[in-house]
Scaffold this active site. Structure first.
Site, PDB file in Angstrom:
ATOM      1  N   TYR A  52      52.354  49.390   5.255  1.00 14.26           N
ATOM      2  CA  TYR A  52      53.357  49.701   4.226  1.00 14.26           C
ATOM      3  C   TYR A  52      54.384  50.665   4.828  1.00 14.26           C
ATOM      4  CZ  TYR A  52      50.574  47.461   0.568  1.00 14.26           C
ATOM      5  OH  TYR A  52      49.895  46.559  -0.196  1.00 14.26           O
ATOM      6  N   ASN A 154      46.855  45.451  -8.453  1.00 15.08           N
ATOM      7  CA  ASN A 154      47.272  44.040  -8.559  1.00 15.08           C
ATOM      8  C   ASN A 154      46.538  43.127  -7.578  1.00 15.08           C
ATOM      9  OD1 ASN A 154      48.551  44.816  -6.241  1.00 15.08           O
ATOM     10  ND2 ASN A 154      50.637  44.590  -7.011  1.00 15.08           N
ATOM     11  N   HIS A 157      47.579  41.682  -1.593  1.00 14.65           N
ATOM     12  CA  HIS A 157      48.869  41.776  -0.895  1.00 14.65           C
ATOM     13  C   HIS A 157      49.139  40.444  -0.211  1.00 14.65           C
ATOM     14  CE1 HIS A 157      51.988  42.889   1.948  1.00 14.65           C
ATOM     15  NE2 HIS A 157      51.278  42.209   2.843  1.00 14.65           N
ATOM     16  N   GLU A 168      52.444  41.976  10.284  1.00 14.27           N
ATOM     17  CA  GLU A 168      51.218  42.336   9.563  1.00 14.27           C
ATOM     18  C   GLU A 168      49.976  41.680  10.178  1.00 14.27           C
ATOM     19  OE1 GLU A 168      52.106  41.304   5.533  1.00 14.27           O
ATOM     20  OE2 GLU A 168      53.452  43.018   5.264  1.00 14.27           O
TER      21      GLU A 168
HETATM   22  P1  ADP Z   1      54.335  43.354  -3.568  1.00 15.19           P
HETATM   23  O1  ADP Z   1      52.884  43.742  -3.275  1.00 15.19           O
HETATM   24  O2  ADP Z   1      54.412  42.498  -4.799  1.00 15.19           O
HETATM   25  O3  ADP Z   1      55.047  42.750  -2.378  1.00 15.19           O
HETATM   26  P2  ADP Z   1      55.816  45.856  -3.116  1.00 15.19           P
HETATM   27  O4  ADP Z   1      55.851  45.558  -1.659  1.00 15.19           O
HETATM   28  O5  ADP Z   1      57.095  46.166  -3.801  1.00 15.19           O
HETATM   29  O6  ADP Z   1      55.096  44.695  -3.954  1.00 15.19           O
HETATM   30  O7  ADP Z   1      54.845  47.095  -3.357  1.00 15.19           O
HETATM   31  C1  ADP Z   1      53.621  47.213  -2.656  1.00 15.19           C
HETATM   32  C2  ADP Z   1      52.521  47.639  -3.609  1.00 15.19           C
HETATM   33  O8  ADP Z   1      52.815  48.945  -4.122  1.00 15.19           O
HETATM   34  C3  ADP Z   1      52.375  46.774  -4.853  1.00 15.19           C
HETATM   35  O9  ADP Z   1      51.601  45.617  -4.634  1.00 15.19           O
HETATM   36  C4  ADP Z   1      51.712  47.739  -5.825  1.00 15.19           C
HETATM   37  O10 ADP Z   1      50.308  47.845  -5.613  1.00 15.19           O
HETATM   38  C5  ADP Z   1      52.356  49.071  -5.452  1.00 15.19           C
HETATM   39  N1  ADP Z   1      53.562  49.360  -6.271  1.00 15.19           N
HETATM   40  C6  ADP Z   1      54.810  48.904  -6.043  1.00 15.19           C
HETATM   41  N2  ADP Z   1      55.666  49.388  -6.959  1.00 15.19           N
HETATM   42  C7  ADP Z   1      54.941  50.167  -7.774  1.00 15.19           C
HETATM   43  C8  ADP Z   1      55.260  50.956  -8.907  1.00 15.19           C
HETATM   44  N3  ADP Z   1      56.500  51.047  -9.367  1.00 15.19           N
HETATM   45  N4  ADP Z   1      54.268  51.628  -9.531  1.00 15.19           N
HETATM   46  C9  ADP Z   1      53.008  51.565  -9.061  1.00 15.19           C
HETATM   47  N5  ADP Z   1      52.636  50.843  -7.975  1.00 15.19           N
HETATM   48  C10 ADP Z   1      53.584  50.149  -7.335  1.00 15.19           C
END
Ligand code: ADP
Length: 199
Positions: A52, A154, A157, A168
Site C-alpha cells: 500500500y 472488505n 484486495h 504486487e
Molecule cells: P480497493 O481495495 O477497493 O482498491 P483502495 O486502494 O482505495 O481500495 O483502498 C485500499 C483499502 O483501504 C480498502 O480496500 C479499504 O480496506 C481501505 N480503505 C480505503 N478507503 C477507506 C476509507 N475511506 N475508510 C476506511 N478504509 C478505507
C-alpha cells in the site's frame, strides 16, 4: 488472440477469520481463472508497507471515494485534508493486514485484472452490488469504519492495473513460487478451433 494477464489477490484477515477463503477462491476458479500461486502468510510490516504505497494519487483516491459516498447520502464529509485522511487509513490498513494470516493468490486469465476487480466489487461493501464478493459477504460501510476509526473490512484486495499487479506479485511471491502448468479450461476458453467440427 487472448490477452492473458496475471493479477494479485489478498484475502485479508477478515476473510480468513470468517472462513470465506473457499467461497472466494471458488468464484475465481468457476469463471475460468487459473491459480498460478497461492500461500497463507502472516504478513511482515515491510511487505504491507510496500504493497500500500502512500502516493499522492492513492491518498486523493481514498479521500474522494469516501467523500463522494457521504455526498450521495446528503451528508457532510467530516474530513478536509486528503493527506492526513489518507495517512491515517494507511496506518490502520497496515496494522489490519498484520493482525492475522492472509491468503495471497496469483490468478491468470483473459484481462484478469479488470475481471477480478469486477468480481470483487466496490471498495465499500455496503455499496458493492449483490453478486460481487464484497457485496455478498460484507455489510461494512464508510460510516461504520470511520466512526470506529479503522479501515473498511472488505475481505479482499485485488490489483487495480496490470502495472500494479506486476509490482504486487513481486512483493508477495518469488519467481520459483509462480507455477506453470496446463489448465484444462484453457482449451475451451482460448483455443480458437476447440468447438469446430473435428476432421
Ligand atoms: P480497493 O481495495 O477497493 O482498491 P483502495 O486502494 O482505495 O481500495 O483502498 C485500499 C483499502 O483501504 C480498502 O480496500 C479499504 O480496506 C481501505 N480503505 C480505503 N478507503 C477507506 C476509507 N475511506 N475508510 C476506511 N478504509 C478505507
Amino acid at each position: 488472440m487472448a490477452n492473458l494477464e496475471q493479477t494479485l489477490v489478498l484475502v485479508k484477515p477478515d476473510g480468513v477469520s470468517r472462513g470465506l477463503v473457499g467461497e472466494i477462491i471458488t468464484r475465481f476458479e468457476r469463471i475460468g481463472l487459473k491459480i498460478t500461486a497461492m500461500k497463507m502468510i502472516l504478513p511482515k510490516h515491510g511487505d504491507v508497507d510496500r504493497h500500500y504505497e502512500l502516493t499522492e494519487e492513492w491518498m486523493q483516491g481514498v479521500y474522494e471515494k469516501a467523500k463522494k459516498k457521504y455526498a450521495d447520502l446528503g451528508q457532510k464529509f467530516p474530513y478536509s485534508d486528503h493527506k492526513s485522511y489518507g495517512e491515517s487509513i494507511k496506518t490502520g490498513l497496515v496494522e489490519f493486514l498484520k493482525s492475522g494470516p492472509i491468503v495471497a493468490i496469483v490468478l491468470e486469465g483473459e484481462q484478469s485484472v479488470a475481471l477480478v476487480r469486477k468480481l470483487v466489487g466496490a471498495t465499500e461493501p455496503m455499496s458493492a452490488p449483490p453478486g460481487t464478493i464484497r457485496g455478498d459477504f460484507s455489510l461494512d460501510s464508510y460510516a461504520l469504519s470511520n466512526a470506529q476509526n479503522r479501515p473498511l473490512r472488505n475481505l479482499i484486495h485485488a490489483s487495480g492495473t496490470v502495472e500494479e499487479a506486476k509490482k504486487e506479485v513481486a512483493i508477495w511471491f518469488t519467481d520459483a513460487e509462480l507455477h506453470h502448468y496446463e489448465h484444462v479450461l484453457g482449451s475451451a476458453l482460448y483455443n480458437s478451433s476447440f468447438f469446430l467440427p473435428k476432421k
